[in-house]
Design an enzyme around this catalytic site. Structure first.
Site, PDB file in Angstrom:
ATOM      1  N   GLU A  28     -16.393 -10.844   3.871  1.00  9.55           N
ATOM      2  CA  GLU A  28     -15.241 -10.621   2.978  1.00  9.55           C
ATOM      3  C   GLU A  28     -14.653 -11.923   2.434  1.00  9.55           C
ATOM      4  O   GLU A  28     -14.353 -12.024   1.238  1.00  9.55           O
ATOM      5  CB  GLU A  28     -14.148  -9.844   3.723  1.00  9.55           C
ATOM      6  CG  GLU A  28     -12.912  -9.601   2.857  1.00  9.55           C
ATOM      7  CD  GLU A  28     -11.709  -9.091   3.643  1.00  9.55           C
ATOM      8  OE1 GLU A  28     -11.826  -8.078   4.332  1.00  9.55           O
ATOM      9  OE2 GLU A  28     -10.648  -9.713   3.558  1.00  9.55           O
TER      10      GLU A  28
ATOM     11  N   GLU B 114       2.200   1.606  -3.451  1.00 14.94           N
ATOM     12  CA  GLU B 114       1.125   2.091  -4.334  1.00 14.94           C
ATOM     13  C   GLU B 114       0.937   3.604  -4.149  1.00 14.94           C
ATOM     14  O   GLU B 114       0.788   4.349  -5.126  1.00 14.94           O
ATOM     15  CB  GLU B 114      -0.179   1.345  -3.996  1.00 14.94           C
ATOM     16  CG  GLU B 114      -1.354   1.753  -4.881  1.00 14.94           C
ATOM     17  CD  GLU B 114      -2.684   1.119  -4.434  1.00 14.94           C
ATOM     18  OE1 GLU B 114      -2.706   0.329  -3.478  1.00 14.94           O
ATOM     19  OE2 GLU B 114      -3.703   1.476  -5.058  1.00 14.94           O
TER      20      GLU B 114
ATOM     21  N   CYS C  89      -8.574  -1.844   3.859  1.00 11.14           N
ATOM     22  CA  CYS C  89      -8.515  -3.038   4.711  1.00 11.14           C
ATOM     23  C   CYS C  89      -9.822  -3.319   5.450  1.00 11.14           C
ATOM     24  O   CYS C  89      -9.993  -4.418   5.965  1.00 11.14           O
ATOM     25  CB  CYS C  89      -7.358  -2.951   5.696  1.00 11.14           C
ATOM     26  SG  CYS C  89      -7.203  -1.357   6.427  1.00 11.14           S
TER      27      CYS C  89
ATOM     28  N   LYS D 219     -15.694  -9.493   8.194  1.00 14.54           N
ATOM     29  CA  LYS D 219     -14.721 -10.394   7.579  1.00 14.54           C
ATOM     30  C   LYS D 219     -15.381 -11.707   7.171  1.00 14.54           C
ATOM     31  O   LYS D 219     -14.892 -12.413   6.294  1.00 14.54           O
ATOM     32  CB  LYS D 219     -13.558 -10.682   8.548  1.00 14.54           C
ATOM     33  CG  LYS D 219     -12.733  -9.446   8.892  1.00 14.54           C
ATOM     34  CD  LYS D 219     -11.766  -9.080   7.800  1.00 14.54           C
ATOM     35  CE  LYS D 219     -11.005  -7.807   8.111  1.00 14.54           C
ATOM     36  NZ  LYS D 219     -10.379  -7.205   6.943  1.00 14.54           N
TER      37      LYS D 219
ATOM     38  N   GLU E 120     -13.496 -12.078  -5.227  1.00 14.21           N
ATOM     39  CA  GLU E 120     -12.147 -11.532  -5.469  1.00 14.21           C
ATOM     40  C   GLU E 120     -11.061 -12.282  -4.687  1.00 14.21           C
ATOM     41  O   GLU E 120      -9.881 -12.145  -4.992  1.00 14.21           O
ATOM     42  CB  GLU E 120     -12.071 -10.056  -5.049  1.00 14.21           C
ATOM     43  CG  GLU E 120     -12.892  -9.090  -5.892  1.00 14.21           C
ATOM     44  CD  GLU E 120     -14.323  -8.954  -5.407  1.00 14.21           C
ATOM     45  OE1 GLU E 120     -14.727  -9.716  -4.505  1.00 14.21           O
ATOM     46  OE2 GLU E 120     -15.051  -8.099  -5.947  1.00 14.21           O
TER      47      GLU E 120
ATOM     48  N   SER F 176      -7.376   1.953  -2.491  1.00 17.71           N
ATOM     49  CA  SER F 176      -6.183   1.127  -2.741  1.00 17.71           C
ATOM     50  C   SER F 176      -6.581  -0.231  -3.305  1.00 17.71           C
ATOM     51  O   SER F 176      -7.595  -0.806  -2.896  1.00 17.71           O
ATOM     52  CB  SER F 176      -5.431   0.941  -1.419  1.00 17.71           C
ATOM     53  OG  SER F 176      -4.509  -0.112  -1.551  1.00 17.71           O
TER      54      SER F 176
ATOM     55  N   CYS G 164     -10.701  -1.476  14.611  1.00 15.48           N
ATOM     56  CA  CYS G 164     -11.130  -2.872  14.765  1.00 15.48           C
ATOM     57  C   CYS G 164     -11.235  -3.300  16.231  1.00 15.48           C
ATOM     58  O   CYS G 164     -11.934  -4.268  16.532  1.00 15.48           O
ATOM     59  CB  CYS G 164     -10.176  -3.792  14.025  1.00 15.48           C
ATOM     60  SG  CYS G 164     -10.044  -3.371  12.283  1.00 15.48           S
TER      61      CYS G 164
ATOM     62  N   GLU H  38       0.825  -1.214   0.000  1.00 21.35           N
ATOM     63  CA  GLU H  38       0.000   0.000   0.000  1.00 21.35           C
ATOM     64  C   GLU H  38       0.861   1.268   0.000  1.00 21.35           C
ATOM     65  O   GLU H  38       0.533   2.253  -0.661  1.00 21.35           O
ATOM     66  CB  GLU H  38      -0.930  -0.022   1.217  1.00 21.35           C
ATOM     67  CG  GLU H  38      -2.046   0.991   1.122  1.00 21.35           C
ATOM     68  CD  GLU H  38      -3.197   0.694   2.076  1.00 21.35           C
ATOM     69  OE1 GLU H  38      -3.086  -0.242   2.890  1.00 21.35           O
ATOM     70  OE2 GLU H  38      -4.194   1.413   2.006  1.00 21.35           O
TER      71      GLU H  38
HETATM   72 FE1  SF4 Z   1     -13.891  -2.421   9.578  1.00 21.53          FE
HETATM   73 FE2  SF4 Z   1     -14.892  -2.618  12.021  1.00 21.53          FE
HETATM   74 FE3  SF4 Z   1     -14.288  -4.826  10.666  1.00 21.53          FE
HETATM   75 FE4  SF4 Z   1     -12.331  -3.239  11.574  1.00 21.53          FE
HETATM   76  S1  SF4 Z   1     -13.800  -4.395  12.803  1.00 21.53           S
HETATM   77  S2  SF4 Z   1     -12.441  -4.141   9.546  1.00 21.53           S
HETATM   78  S3  SF4 Z   1     -13.240  -1.208  11.354  1.00 21.53           S
HETATM   79  S4  SF4 Z   1     -15.884  -3.352  10.139  1.00 21.53           S
END
Ligand code: SF4
Length: 503
Positions: free
Chosen positions: A276, A197, A214, A273, A281, A234, A427, A194
């Site tokens: 995600e 970049e 992220c 996540k 991807e 990014s 997080c 990053e």
């Molecule tokens: Fe985003 Fe919250 Fe997950 Fe961290 S904990 S990646 S800030 S949604």
């Protein structure tokens, strides 16, 4: 490329065809229980599914049964509206717009963190993980995100923010994982890519400001509400996705392991996540090995799920010895550790960007860059590197994006780099973290943040470019940040999702 969907849990995979021995990575049913789907049919079904949910509480958010991150126990809900309030006022989801076709959940779990009745909960997958460990047929690899180590011990009677990395590692080994690795390595890798970049964008007249990528809740939010920002985001994958793809390529090569035997589990503070890891991807190890169905990560479990695993296994957490991560993709630098905090990604990136631009190690004031720390919604700072003035911003809470876009539209924005995290505090305040009712939330956030900064300060390696494991992975495998292989394994592109959620 065709799309196949699991009839049991809704998991979707893109592939030319599914091999006969394919099993659903979410619920493990066999290939016969997958059906091929068409995009349009899928969108209609999505609307229909939402209508089908029997939830009459109008002040409370609705949760689709297929939501990969959140689940709702309707009978616990008292229709108080606190979840919708936080979703509207902090997360920035727009409920008033008549144009919105289906409720937009960005999977962040802030509704979970604010529900007083435990009606909203993170969706749990830890039992599947436990079952896989007990079957003893796979190589179970677990990686731990930075924020987990300063919140896990809270559920075992320790002070809020207690740093318990060593006990966490030992607990994971006792649970039966074969390798225990650290996402701070993936965070260092993210910074290498990053920061490079960013420097390339500055030198080559690329799109600025560069936004961080992220936080999956932020990326999904941009795809739905602000697709015009996507070229500014990014191209780097998130730390867990970089970690996952490196485990299933480089690590497998080094350790002589068949990547199909590996089950990658990530322990995170974040419910988004869970969404995600199932994005199309994030299957770059499949491209690398030219074999379909190898996902970068297989399971995400939250901090609170790990607590349950430890408790249900009868492990006496407080009497555990401190353990150490396995090597190769072991512990990262201090820069990787502070990824768990708001401002941490920016601070980590500036340390390495400084090195790329000057060839020197960053000065003390950049190693403790206090201007980007703290709990304000938008923090601004300016750094001088090689006589170049670089203005940066750190945003937490996606409602704050509107004012950034407004300024961009009026050509009034002079930031060059913007860190965005959905959750307040970063997080450490994620939707999968322990919840303490009756304690001021900012007090909790600040204690966890202090735990991570304390570790960063005490580490001898505080910059991603100094991490020996990172140097080795570039020397042996990736070659240099932004190389063809790095592009293939560690970068991605996002596309608009506005048409799915808007009329
Ligand atoms: Fe985003 Fe919250 Fe997950 Fe961290 S904990 S990646 S800030 S949604």
């Amino acid at each position: 490329m065709k799309k196949f969907k699991c009839k049991i849990c809704g998991y979707v995979i893109e592939a030319e065809n599914l091999p006969n021995d394919f099993a659903c990575p979410m619920c493990e049913v066999s290939r016969e229980l997958f059906e091929e789907i068409e995009e349009k049919k899928e969108e209609k079904k999505l609307e229909k599914r939402i209508e089908l949910i029997e939830d009459k509480n109008d002040k409370c958010i609705r949760v689709s049964k297929n939501n990969p991150s959140i689940t709702k126990v309707v009978e616990n809900c008292i229709n108080c509206g606190l979840c919708k309030k936080v979703c509207k006022e902090k997360v920035g989801v727009n409920y008033e717009d008549d144009e919105v076709k289906v409720p937009v959940c960005i999977n962040c779990g802030q509704c979970v963190a604010n529900c007083p009745k435990d009606a909203l909960r993170p969706k749990q997958t830890y039992r599947y993980v436990r079952e896989l460990i007990s079957k003893n047929e796979n190589i179970m690899v677990v990686s731990t995100a930075p924020a987990v180590r300063v919140s896990l011990a809270e559920e075992f009677g320790y002070e809020i923010g207690t740093f318990a990395e060593g006990k966490m590692i030992t607990a994971l080994r006792k649970l039966g994982f074969d390798y225990v690795l650290d996402v701070t390595f993936g965070a260092d890798l993210t910074i290498m890519e990053e920061a490079q970049e960013f420097v390339n964008r500055i030198k080559n007249g690329g799109r600025l400001p560069q936004f961080t990528s992220c936080c999956p809740a932020w990326v999904k939010y941009a795809e739905i509400y602000y697709p015009e920002l996507l070229p500014y985001i990014s191209t780097c994958k998130s730390p867990i996705s970089m970690q996952g793809s490196i485990i299933k390529t480089y690590f497998c090569e080094k350790m002589d392991i068949n990547p199909k035997k590996i089950v990658n589990v990530v322990v995170v503070p974040c419910t988004a996540k869970k969404y995600e890891i199932n994005r199309k991807e994030f299957e770059s190890a499949s491209d690398y090995w030219e074999v379909s169905g190898i996902r970068d990560n297989d399971y995400v479990i939250t901090t609170t799920e790990l607590v349950k695993m430890i408790q249900e296994a009868g492990i006496d957490f407080s009497n555990l010895e401190d353990g150490k991560y396995d090597s190769i993709l072991g512990k990262g630098s201090g820069a990787g550790v502070i990824f768990g905090n708001t401002g941490g990604v920016m601070e980590a990136a500036l340390r390495t960007a400084y090195h790329i631009l000057t060839g020197e190690v960053p000065p003390k004031k950049l190693l403790d860059f206090k201007a980007v720390r703290g709990l304000d919604g938008v923090k601004e700072a300016t750094v001088m590197i090689n006589k170049m003035k670089i203005k940066v911003a750190v945003v937490q809470g996606l409602t704050n994006i509107a004012s950034i876009v407004e300024k961009m539209n009026h050509n009034e924005l002079d930031y060059r780099f913007i860190e965005v995290m959905n959750c307040v505090g970063g997080c450490i305040g994620g939707g999968g973290q322990p919840i303490h009712k009756g304690i001021n939330k900012d007090e909790i956030r600040l204690k966890r943040i202090a735990g991570l900064y304390h570790d960063d300060k005490n580490l001898s390696i505080r910059c991603s470019f100094e991490n020996k494991d990172i140097k080795r992975v570039y020397q042996d495998f990736l070659k240099y940040p932004g190389s063809r292989l790095s592009e293939k394994l560690l970068h991605t592109r996002y596309t608009t999702k506005k048409h799915i959620f808007y009329k």
